[in-house]
Design a protein around this motif. Structure first.
Motif, PDB file in Angstrom:
ATOM      1  N   LYS A 159      -5.352   4.902  65.694  1.00 31.08           N
ATOM      2  CA  LYS A 159      -6.815   4.926  65.607  1.00 31.08           C
ATOM      3  C   LYS A 159      -7.341   6.353  65.692  1.00 31.08           C
ATOM      4  CE  LYS A 159      -7.734   0.270  67.420  1.00 31.08           C
ATOM      5  NZ  LYS A 159      -8.082  -0.515  68.621  1.00 31.08           N
ATOM      6  N   LEU A 160      -6.779   7.144  66.594  1.00 31.72           N
ATOM      7  CA  LEU A 160      -7.212   8.539  66.728  1.00 31.72           C
ATOM      8  C   LEU A 160      -6.965   9.316  65.444  1.00 31.72           C
ATOM      9  CD1 LEU A 160      -5.992   9.154  70.367  1.00 31.72           C
ATOM     10  CD2 LEU A 160      -8.332   9.557  69.577  1.00 31.72           C
ATOM     11  N   ALA A 161      -5.890   9.012  64.751  1.00 32.31           N
ATOM     12  CA  ALA A 161      -5.593   9.704  63.496  1.00 32.31           C
ATOM     13  C   ALA A 161      -6.581   9.328  62.403  1.00 32.31           C
ATOM     14  CB  ALA A 161      -4.171   9.382  63.044  1.00 32.31           C
ATOM     15  N   SER A 162      -7.249   8.180  62.547  1.00 35.12           N
ATOM     16  CA  SER A 162      -8.170   7.699  61.520  1.00 35.12           C
ATOM     17  C   SER A 162      -9.610   8.128  61.762  1.00 35.12           C
ATOM     18  CB  SER A 162      -8.102   6.169  61.456  1.00 35.12           C
ATOM     19  OG  SER A 162      -9.116   5.633  60.646  1.00 35.12           O
ATOM     20  N   MET A 163     -10.018   8.233  63.019  1.00 36.31           N
ATOM     21  CA  MET A 163     -11.419   8.529  63.336  1.00 36.31           C
ATOM     22  C   MET A 163     -11.703  10.024  63.280  1.00 36.31           C
ATOM     23  SD  MET A 163     -11.526   7.953  67.502  1.00 36.31           S
ATOM     24  CE  MET A 163     -10.646   6.393  67.490  1.00 36.31           C
ATOM     25  N   ASP A 164     -12.984  10.377  63.279  1.00 33.34           N
ATOM     26  CA  ASP A 164     -13.387  11.790  63.251  1.00 33.34           C
ATOM     27  C   ASP A 164     -13.288  12.423  64.627  1.00 33.34           C
ATOM     28  OD1 ASP A 164     -14.001  11.616  60.555  1.00 33.34           O
ATOM     29  OD2 ASP A 164     -16.087  11.080  60.920  1.00 33.34           O
ATOM     30  N   TRP A 165     -13.762  11.713  65.651  1.00 38.03           N
ATOM     31  CA  TRP A 165     -13.756  12.263  67.002  1.00 38.03           C
ATOM     32  C   TRP A 165     -13.868  11.126  68.011  1.00 38.03           C
ATOM     33  CZ3 TRP A 165     -18.353  10.801  69.218  1.00 38.03           C
ATOM     34  CH2 TRP A 165     -19.475  10.676  68.381  1.00 38.03           C
ATOM     35  N   LEU A 166     -13.542  11.462  69.248  1.00 36.28           N
ATOM     36  CA  LEU A 166     -13.637  10.510  70.342  1.00 36.28           C
ATOM     37  C   LEU A 166     -14.145  11.228  71.574  1.00 36.28           C
ATOM     38  CD1 LEU A 166     -11.282   7.708  71.463  1.00 36.28           C
ATOM     39  CD2 LEU A 166     -11.774   9.535  73.100  1.00 36.28           C
ATOM     40  N   VAL A 167     -15.020  10.566  72.323  1.00 30.83           N
ATOM     41  CA  VAL A 167     -15.450  11.092  73.622  1.00 30.83           C
ATOM     42  C   VAL A 167     -15.015  10.106  74.695  1.00 30.83           C
ATOM     43  CG1 VAL A 167     -17.391  12.398  72.712  1.00 30.83           C
ATOM     44  CG2 VAL A 167     -17.744  10.034  73.407  1.00 30.83           C
ATOM     45  N   THR A 168     -14.689  10.648  75.852  1.00 30.86           N
ATOM     46  CA  THR A 168     -14.312   9.804  76.978  1.00 30.86           C
ATOM     47  C   THR A 168     -14.918  10.374  78.246  1.00 30.86           C
ATOM     48  OG1 THR A 168     -12.460   8.658  78.055  1.00 30.86           O
ATOM     49  CG2 THR A 168     -12.124  10.975  77.478  1.00 30.86           C
ATOM     50  N   CYS A 169     -14.989   9.563  79.307  1.00 30.49           N
ATOM     51  CA  CYS A 169     -15.862   9.879  80.437  1.00 30.49           C
ATOM     52  C   CYS A 169     -15.131  10.315  81.706  1.00 30.49           C
ATOM     53  CB  CYS A 169     -16.748   8.671  80.735  1.00 30.49           C
ATOM     54  SG  CYS A 169     -15.826   7.134  80.971  1.00 30.49           S
ATOM     55  N   THR A 170     -13.815  10.513  81.653  1.00 28.95           N
ATOM     56  CA  THR A 170     -13.090  11.032  82.805  1.00 28.95           C
ATOM     57  C   THR A 170     -12.040  12.033  82.340  1.00 28.95           C
ATOM     58  OG1 THR A 170     -11.313   9.380  82.809  1.00 28.95           O
ATOM     59  CG2 THR A 170     -13.327   8.822  84.015  1.00 28.95           C
ATOM     60  N   GLU A 171     -11.714  12.975  83.206  1.00 24.72           N
ATOM     61  CA  GLU A 171     -10.680  13.944  82.881  1.00 24.72           C
ATOM     62  C   GLU A 171      -9.326  13.261  82.738  1.00 24.72           C
ATOM     63  OE1 GLU A 171      -8.818  16.988  81.639  1.00 24.72           O
ATOM     64  OE2 GLU A 171     -10.949  17.219  82.093  1.00 24.72           O
ATOM     65  N   THR A 172      -9.095  12.220  83.538  1.00 22.62           N
ATOM     66  CA  THR A 172      -7.842  11.469  83.442  1.00 22.62           C
ATOM     67  C   THR A 172      -7.691  10.844  82.059  1.00 22.62           C
ATOM     68  OG1 THR A 172      -8.053  10.937  85.789  1.00 22.62           O
ATOM     69  CG2 THR A 172      -6.450   9.682  84.530  1.00 22.62           C
ATOM     70  N   GLY A 173      -8.733  10.168  81.605  1.00 24.40           N
ATOM     71  CA  GLY A 173      -8.701   9.563  80.274  1.00 24.40           C
ATOM     72  C   GLY A 173      -8.591  10.610  79.182  1.00 24.40           C
ATOM     73  N   HIS A 174      -9.254  11.735  79.377  1.00 29.17           N
ATOM     74  CA  HIS A 174      -9.200  12.815  78.389  1.00 29.17           C
ATOM     75  C   HIS A 174      -7.782  13.330  78.200  1.00 29.17           C
ATOM     76  CE1 HIS A 174      -9.459  17.114  77.198  1.00 29.17           C
ATOM     77  NE2 HIS A 174     -10.355  16.643  76.346  1.00 29.17           N
ATOM     78  N   ARG A 175      -7.060  13.513  79.297  1.00 29.53           N
ATOM     79  CA  ARG A 175      -5.678  14.011  79.207  1.00 29.53           C
ATOM     80  C   ARG A 175      -4.800  13.037  78.426  1.00 29.53           C
ATOM     81  NH1 ARG A 175      -6.458  15.496  84.668  1.00 29.53           N
ATOM     82  NH2 ARG A 175      -5.320  13.641  85.348  1.00 29.53           N
ATOM     83  N   VAL A 176      -4.951  11.746  78.710  1.00 28.46           N
ATOM     84  CA  VAL A 176      -4.131  10.736  78.028  1.00 28.46           C
ATOM     85  C   VAL A 176      -4.416  10.728  76.531  1.00 28.46           C
ATOM     86  CG1 VAL A 176      -3.745   8.250  77.766  1.00 28.46           C
ATOM     87  CG2 VAL A 176      -3.861   9.261  80.054  1.00 28.46           C
ATOM     88  N   LEU A 177      -5.683  10.684  76.163  1.00 23.97           N
ATOM     89  CA  LEU A 177      -6.049  10.542  74.761  1.00 23.97           C
ATOM     90  C   LEU A 177      -5.838  11.823  73.976  1.00 23.97           C
ATOM     91  CD1 LEU A 177      -9.236   8.389  75.339  1.00 23.97           C
ATOM     92  CD2 LEU A 177      -7.088   7.620  74.333  1.00 23.97           C
ATOM     93  N   ALA A 178      -6.096  12.968  74.594  1.00 24.05           N
ATOM     94  CA  ALA A 178      -5.865  14.239  73.903  1.00 24.05           C
ATOM     95  C   ALA A 178      -4.385  14.403  73.578  1.00 24.05           C
ATOM     96  CB  ALA A 178      -6.366  15.408  74.747  1.00 24.05           C
ATOM     97  N   GLY A 179      -3.524  13.861  74.448  1.00 21.14           N
ATOM     98  CA  GLY A 179      -2.088  13.938  74.200  1.00 21.14           C
ATOM     99  C   GLY A 179      -1.613  13.048  73.072  1.00 21.14           C
ATOM    100  N   LEU A 180      -2.431  12.085  72.667  1.00 25.88           N
ATOM    101  CA  LEU A 180      -2.077  11.180  71.572  1.00 25.88           C
ATOM    102  C   LEU A 180      -2.769  11.527  70.264  1.00 25.88           C
ATOM    103  CD1 LEU A 180      -2.321   7.808  73.537  1.00 25.88           C
ATOM    104  CD2 LEU A 180      -0.217   8.949  72.827  1.00 25.88           C
ATOM    105  N   ALA A 181      -3.763  12.386  70.323  1.00 27.52           N
ATOM    106  CA  ALA A 181      -4.554  12.718  69.135  1.00 27.52           C
ATOM    107  C   ALA A 181      -3.812  13.710  68.247  1.00 27.52           C
ATOM    108  CB  ALA A 181      -5.897  13.304  69.561  1.00 27.52           C
ATOM    109  N   PRO A 182      -4.147  13.737  66.941  1.00 24.65           N
ATOM    110  CA  PRO A 182      -3.533  14.730  66.039  1.00 24.65           C
ATOM    111  C   PRO A 182      -3.747  16.154  66.532  1.00 24.65           C
ATOM    112  CG  PRO A 182      -4.695  13.056  64.775  1.00 24.65           C
ATOM    113  CD  PRO A 182      -5.031  12.807  66.211  1.00 24.65           C
ATOM    114  N   THR A 183      -4.944  16.445  67.056  1.00 28.63           N
ATOM    115  CA  THR A 183      -5.222  17.728  67.708  1.00 28.63           C
ATOM    116  C   THR A 183      -6.001  17.437  68.988  1.00 28.63           C
ATOM    117  OG1 THR A 183      -7.318  18.060  66.533  1.00 28.63           O
ATOM    118  CG2 THR A 183      -5.327  18.955  65.510  1.00 28.63           C
ATOM    119  N   PRO A 184      -5.714  18.121  70.086  1.00 25.95           N
ATOM    120  CA  PRO A 184      -6.420  17.852  71.341  1.00 25.95           C
ATOM    121  C   PRO A 184      -7.932  18.030  71.220  1.00 25.95           C
ATOM    122  CG  PRO A 184      -4.495  19.229  71.731  1.00 25.95           C
ATOM    123  CD  PRO A 184      -4.659  19.145  70.245  1.00 25.95           C
TER     124      PRO A 184
END
Length: 407
Positions: free
Chosen positions: A171-196
């Protein structure tokens, strides 16, 4: 293409998702044209004042496909003629092989209906935006593939922890951008995204026009003390441990506990309170609108949220109720889990205890109730920090820029 943003939500309106409603209303006030598409019909008996202020039209997709078979059939018949339908169908088959559930089929059917009912391409919205990276994002993803409409996402808590990595990554590879509301969630998702850089940390914050500064009220030195908690009665909120902690409080401590929020564990929790001999001290208020919640904050002496990780991995992110309590100069006790320490600084703006530790929680409650000066200091410090760091305006300005520029 219109300048409209279609927000895809799992359910609307929901008392437990005030943060989404306040975001939609604030964006409307900044000139963003929004349409709401909900995957489920509302189940709450009440709504918050902000829900009555929202101007966006609301459309409901078939909650279960068998309930509206003709609508689903018409949607599929139109969707299959879209240029991206074949790609969406291939993606759905690939997903279904990894997740053989009826839920997966339902999301594809809902996406067909949505894609068909968006109208001709020249009437398409500017963007699809899903709140939560699990089921709403699945509908947005398949609809994007069928129509080519750009899409983005806001991720929060349960959706981050319970969605498989392969699905989040694709999904991250398909969408333009994603926002999330905690630093914990940010670390997890940034690590899965094509670019942090595709993933940004954007706190919800509070709309302080809805939570104005409370009247001055010194900390009570003698009981009866009012303890308050707001949350659904589900495993991740830790109410079983909280009831156990209340049962461990000293017998000479004069307290009452008030709980706001419904859920499937209510009967079991009431039975446990009876077994511990504390049922007479507890009032179960059920789900309540924001006006009532605000009154309860202002009448309480201590706010408690015993968040934990449920057996299936579900957990909180950064619960808005903690910000709400602090905005009313209410001292808080919470657990050092997920994004909570980003808000609550232990010993300064509140007290943090380990999850699943009723003894530590009971000790923290007793300590704060027996020390009015400590409660007052935490209340004042929490009030100052939440208003300086967690105001809604910064996050809304970030989203406004994204939606207006389309980046």
């Amino acid at each position: 293409m219109t300048d409209e943003i279609v927000f895809i939500l799992k359910g609307y309106p929901r008392l437990s998702e005030t943060f989404i409603a306040q975001e939609i209303r604030a964006l409307e006030q900044r000139g963003i044209k929004i349409r709401i598409v909900s995957l489920r019909f509302p189940t709450d008996k009440h709504v918050h004042p902000v829900h009555r202020e929202i101007q966006a039209p609301v459309a409901y997709l078939p909650e279960y496909l068998y309930q509206e078979p003709l609508r689903v059939l018409r949607g599929w018949w139109k969707a299959r003629r879209l240029p991206g339908y074949a790609a969406a169908f291939r993606q759905w088959i690939a997903d279904l092989r990894r997740d053989r559930t009826s839920n997966r089929g339902r999301r594809f059917g809902q996406a067909c209906v949505l894609a068909a009912e968006l109208g001709a391409p020249n009437a398409y919205p500017k963007r699809l935006h899903a709140h939560f990276i699990h089921t709403p994002a699945a509908v947005a993803y398949y609809t994007h593939l069928m129509t080519g409409i750009p899409w983005s996402c806001s991720a929060h808590a349960k959706d981050i922890w319970l969605t498989p990595d392969w699905e989040k990554r694709e999904k991250l590879a398909s969408m333009d951008w994603l926002v999330t509301c905690t630093e914990t969630g940010h670390r997890v998702l940034a690590g899965l995204a094509p670019t942090p850089q595709q993933v940004s940390l954007v706190y919800h914050g509070l709309d302080f026009t809805r939570f104005p500064e409370p009247p001055a009220r010194p900390a009570r030195r003698q009981g009866p003390f009012t303890l308050l908690s707001v949350g659904r009665l589900v495993p991740k909120k830790g109410y079983a441990g909280l009831i156990e902690a209340l049962g461990k409080l000293p017998k000479d401590l004069d307290w009452r506990f008030r709980q706001i929020g419904g859920g499937p564990l209510k009967d079991a929790l009431q039975a446990e309170a009876e077994r511990l001999g504390i049922a007479a001290r507890i009032t179960w208020l059920g789900a309540r609108p924001q006006e009532t919640v605000l009154e309860e904050y202002r009448g309480a002496d201590l706010f408690i949220l015993n968040s934990r990780i449920a057996a299936d991995g579900d957990r909180d992110g950064l619960p808005n109720v903690l910000m709400e309590a602090q905005s009313q100069r209410l001292p808080v006790i919470a657990t050092n889990l997920a994004g909570i320490p980003e808000l609550v600084i232990d010993g300064e703006t509140g007290a943090l205890v380990p999850p699943d530790d009723p003894t530590a929680l009971g000790q923290a409650i007793a300590r704060l109730l027996n020390d009015a000066a400590l409660r007052q200091g935490m209340a004042d410090a929490g009030f100052a920090r939440v208003r300086s760091v967690f105001a809604m305006d910064r996050g809304i300005a970030d989203l406004e820029r994204r939606f207006k520029r389309g980046d």
